[in-house]
Design a protein around this motif. Structure first.
Motif, PDB file in Angstrom:
ATOM      1  N   CYS A   1      -1.507 -14.831  47.236  1.00 53.78           N
ATOM      2  CA  CYS A   1      -2.021 -14.729  45.867  1.00 53.78           C
ATOM      3  C   CYS A   1      -0.899 -15.044  44.878  1.00 53.78           C
ATOM      4  O   CYS A   1       0.131 -14.381  44.885  1.00 53.78           O
ATOM      5  CB  CYS A   1      -2.565 -13.325  45.599  1.00 53.78           C
ATOM      6  SG  CYS A   1      -3.095 -13.124  43.881  1.00 53.78           S
ATOM      7  N   PRO A   2      -1.103 -16.033  44.025  1.00 49.98           N
ATOM      8  CA  PRO A   2      -0.036 -16.479  43.121  1.00 49.98           C
ATOM      9  C   PRO A   2       0.371 -15.437  42.089  1.00 49.98           C
ATOM     10  O   PRO A   2       1.460 -15.518  41.540  1.00 49.98           O
ATOM     11  CB  PRO A   2      -0.638 -17.710  42.423  1.00 49.98           C
ATOM     12  CG  PRO A   2      -1.794 -18.125  43.261  1.00 49.98           C
ATOM     13  CD  PRO A   2      -2.297 -16.877  43.930  1.00 49.98           C
ATOM     14  N   VAL A   3      -0.500 -14.482  41.823  1.00 46.57           N
ATOM     15  CA  VAL A   3      -0.180 -13.494  40.789  1.00 46.57           C
ATOM     16  C   VAL A   3      -0.066 -12.076  41.359  1.00 46.57           C
ATOM     17  O   VAL A   3      -0.077 -11.091  40.624  1.00 46.57           O
ATOM     18  CB  VAL A   3      -1.225 -13.525  39.646  1.00 46.57           C
ATOM     19  CG1 VAL A   3      -1.100 -14.831  38.870  1.00 46.57           C
ATOM     20  CG2 VAL A   3      -2.634 -13.341  40.176  1.00 46.57           C
TER      21      VAL A   3
ATOM     22  N   VAL B   1      -7.988  -5.164  44.609  1.00 49.35           N
ATOM     23  CA  VAL B   1      -7.608  -6.308  43.795  1.00 49.35           C
ATOM     24  C   VAL B   1      -7.502  -5.841  42.355  1.00 49.35           C
ATOM     25  O   VAL B   1      -8.433  -5.275  41.799  1.00 49.35           O
ATOM     26  CB  VAL B   1      -8.628  -7.447  43.917  1.00 49.35           C
ATOM     27  CG1 VAL B   1      -8.270  -8.588  42.968  1.00 49.35           C
ATOM     28  CG2 VAL B   1      -8.685  -7.950  45.346  1.00 49.35           C
TER      29      VAL B   1
ATOM     30  N   ALA C   1      -2.059 -10.078  42.859  1.00 55.25           N
ATOM     31  CA  ALA C   1      -3.113  -9.171  42.415  1.00 55.25           C
ATOM     32  C   ALA C   1      -3.668  -8.302  43.536  1.00 55.25           C
ATOM     33  O   ALA C   1      -4.404  -7.363  43.274  1.00 55.25           O
ATOM     34  CB  ALA C   1      -4.248  -9.971  41.786  1.00 55.25           C
ATOM     35  N   ILE C   2      -3.312  -8.631  44.774  1.00 55.71           N
ATOM     36  CA  ILE C   2      -3.883  -7.895  45.899  1.00 55.71           C
ATOM     37  C   ILE C   2      -2.931  -6.794  46.339  1.00 55.71           C
ATOM     38  O   ILE C   2      -1.798  -7.060  46.731  1.00 55.71           O
ATOM     39  CB  ILE C   2      -4.177  -8.839  47.076  1.00 55.71           C
ATOM     40  CG1 ILE C   2      -5.173  -9.908  46.642  1.00 55.71           C
ATOM     41  CG2 ILE C   2      -4.721  -8.038  48.273  1.00 55.71           C
ATOM     42  CD1 ILE C   2      -5.354 -11.018  47.649  1.00 55.71           C
TER      43      ILE C   2
ATOM     44  N   LEU D   1     -13.332  -9.813  42.242  1.00 60.15           N
ATOM     45  CA  LEU D   1     -13.395  -9.467  43.647  1.00 60.15           C
ATOM     46  C   LEU D   1     -13.671  -7.988  43.795  1.00 60.15           C
ATOM     47  O   LEU D   1     -13.471  -7.221  42.883  1.00 60.15           O
ATOM     48  CB  LEU D   1     -12.062  -9.786  44.300  1.00 60.15           C
ATOM     49  CG  LEU D   1     -11.793 -11.268  44.321  1.00 60.15           C
ATOM     50  CD1 LEU D   1     -10.386 -11.526  43.866  1.00 60.15           C
ATOM     51  CD2 LEU D   1     -12.017 -11.816  45.693  1.00 60.15           C
TER      52      LEU D   1
ATOM     53  N   CYS E   1      -5.863 -10.597  38.519  1.00 61.62           N
ATOM     54  CA  CYS E   1      -6.539 -11.688  39.224  1.00 61.62           C
ATOM     55  C   CYS E   1      -6.945 -12.790  38.257  1.00 61.62           C
ATOM     56  O   CYS E   1      -7.564 -12.537  37.235  1.00 61.62           O
ATOM     57  CB  CYS E   1      -7.782 -11.149  39.942  1.00 61.62           C
ATOM     58  SG  CYS E   1      -8.758 -12.466  40.713  1.00 61.62           S
ATOM     59  N   GLN E   2      -6.562 -14.010  38.623  1.00 58.93           N
ATOM     60  CA  GLN E   2      -6.903 -15.174  37.799  1.00 58.93           C
ATOM     61  C   GLN E   2      -7.899 -16.076  38.509  1.00 58.93           C
ATOM     62  O   GLN E   2      -8.111 -17.206  38.094  1.00 58.93           O
ATOM     63  CB  GLN E   2      -5.629 -15.975  37.493  1.00 58.93           C
ATOM     64  CG  GLN E   2      -4.553 -15.186  36.788  1.00 58.93           C
ATOM     65  CD  GLN E   2      -4.929 -14.846  35.352  1.00 58.93           C
ATOM     66  OE1 GLN E   2      -5.513 -15.656  34.661  1.00 58.93           O
ATOM     67  NE2 GLN E   2      -4.626 -13.633  34.919  1.00 58.93           N
ATOM     68  N   GLY E   3      -8.457 -15.593  39.593  1.00 57.38           N
ATOM     69  CA  GLY E   3      -9.473 -16.372  40.286  1.00 57.38           C
ATOM     70  C   GLY E   3      -8.935 -17.553  41.076  1.00 57.38           C
ATOM     71  O   GLY E   3      -9.626 -18.548  41.248  1.00 57.38           O
ATOM     72  N   TYR E   4      -7.728 -17.440  41.588  1.00 60.28           N
ATOM     73  CA  TYR E   4      -7.171 -18.542  42.367  1.00 60.28           C
ATOM     74  C   TYR E   4      -7.870 -18.738  43.709  1.00 60.28           C
ATOM     75  O   TYR E   4      -7.785 -19.800  44.314  1.00 60.28           O
ATOM     76  CB  TYR E   4      -5.672 -18.328  42.609  1.00 60.28           C
ATOM     77  CG  TYR E   4      -4.833 -18.587  41.395  1.00 60.28           C
ATOM     78  CD1 TYR E   4      -4.604 -19.886  40.962  1.00 60.28           C
ATOM     79  CD2 TYR E   4      -4.277 -17.538  40.687  1.00 60.28           C
ATOM     80  CE1 TYR E   4      -3.833 -20.128  39.846  1.00 60.28           C
ATOM     81  CE2 TYR E   4      -3.509 -17.764  39.557  1.00 60.28           C
ATOM     82  CZ  TYR E   4      -3.288 -19.066  39.142  1.00 60.28           C
ATOM     83  OH  TYR E   4      -2.535 -19.296  38.033  1.00 60.28           O
ATOM     84  N   ALA E   5      -8.488 -17.696  44.196  1.00 59.46           N
ATOM     85  CA  ALA E   5      -9.328 -17.767  45.398  1.00 59.46           C
ATOM     86  C   ALA E   5      -8.575 -18.062  46.696  1.00 59.46           C
ATOM     87  O   ALA E   5      -9.184 -18.418  47.694  1.00 59.46           O
ATOM     88  CB  ALA E   5     -10.466 -18.768  45.212  1.00 59.46           C
ATOM     89  N   GLN E   6      -7.260 -17.927  46.675  1.00 59.74           N
ATOM     90  CA  GLN E   6      -6.525 -18.063  47.926  1.00 59.74           C
ATOM     91  C   GLN E   6      -6.956 -16.985  48.915  1.00 59.74           C
ATOM     92  O   GLN E   6      -7.033 -17.214  50.126  1.00 59.74           O
ATOM     93  CB  GLN E   6      -5.017 -17.932  47.667  1.00 59.74           C
ATOM     94  CG  GLN E   6      -4.456 -19.068  46.846  1.00 59.74           C
ATOM     95  CD  GLN E   6      -4.643 -20.400  47.516  1.00 59.74           C
ATOM     96  OE1 GLN E   6      -4.292 -20.573  48.674  1.00 59.74           O
ATOM     97  NE2 GLN E   6      -5.239 -21.339  46.810  1.00 59.74           N
ATOM     98  N   CYS E   7      -7.227 -15.822  48.380  1.00 54.94           N
ATOM     99  CA  CYS E   7      -7.643 -14.700  49.228  1.00 54.94           C
ATOM    100  C   CYS E   7      -8.986 -14.988  49.895  1.00 54.94           C
ATOM    101  O   CYS E   7      -9.180 -14.692  51.073  1.00 54.94           O
ATOM    102  CB  CYS E   7      -7.723 -13.436  48.389  1.00 54.94           C
ATOM    103  SG  CYS E   7      -8.742 -13.630  46.913  1.00 54.94           S
TER     104      CYS E   7
ATOM    105  N   LEU F   1     -15.805 -13.824  45.884  1.00 57.03           N
ATOM    106  CA  LEU F   1     -15.847 -14.090  44.451  1.00 57.03           C
ATOM    107  C   LEU F   1     -17.196 -13.670  43.899  1.00 57.03           C
ATOM    108  O   LEU F   1     -18.227 -13.891  44.519  1.00 57.03           O
ATOM    109  CB  LEU F   1     -15.628 -15.579  44.181  1.00 57.03           C
ATOM    110  CG  LEU F   1     -14.206 -16.074  44.382  1.00 57.03           C
ATOM    111  CD1 LEU F   1     -14.185 -17.601  44.292  1.00 57.03           C
ATOM    112  CD2 LEU F   1     -13.265 -15.492  43.344  1.00 57.03           C
TER     113      LEU F   1
HETATM  114 FE1  F3S Z   1      -7.527 -13.377  42.460  1.00 57.97          FE
HETATM  115 FE2  F3S Z   1      -5.316 -13.708  43.763  1.00 57.97          FE
HETATM  116 FE3  F3S Z   1      -7.556 -13.867  45.023  1.00 57.97          FE
HETATM  117  S1  F3S Z   1      -5.731 -14.440  41.721  1.00 57.97           S
HETATM  118  S2  F3S Z   1      -9.028 -14.644  43.516  1.00 57.97           S
HETATM  119  S3  F3S Z   1      -6.751 -12.056  44.039  1.00 57.97           S
HETATM  120  S4  F3S Z   1      -5.791 -15.130  45.370  1.00 57.97           S
END
Ligand code: F3S
Length: 66
Positions: free
Chosen positions: A56-58, A8, A60-61, A36, A13-19, A29
């Motif tokens: 993940c919206p950004v 990650v 990051a993974i 992460l 990572c913006q902490g969207y927590a979809q993952c 988290l």
């Molecule tokens: Fe971060 Fe994406 Fe997960 S923003 S918390 S890696 S869904």
């Protein structure tokens, strides 16, 4: 057997927590900043991890396969 690792990108990572929602056994988290950790992915979690990466919206993974 495919060995997969996830990374990650914490600068993204913006902490969207979809993952975490999609693959709670792989992603976790940490604290208020939503950090992460990286991990090797068990075979039975690979599909979940792909879904999490796509969700993940950004983006990051990052998935690494070897
Ligand atoms: Fe971060 Fe994406 Fe997960 S923003 S918390 S890696 S869904």
């Amino acid at each position: 057997v495919v060995e997969m690792r996830t990374v990650v990108d914490l600068t993204r990572c913006q902490g969207y927590a979809q993952c975490v929602f999609l693959a709670p056994e792989v992603f976790e988290l940490h604290g208020e900043e939503g950090l992460l950790y990286t991990t090797a992915v068990p075979d039975d979690q690979v599909e979940r991890v792909r879904q999490a990466a796509a969700a993940c919206p950004v983006q990051a993974i990052l998935l690494g396969e070897e």
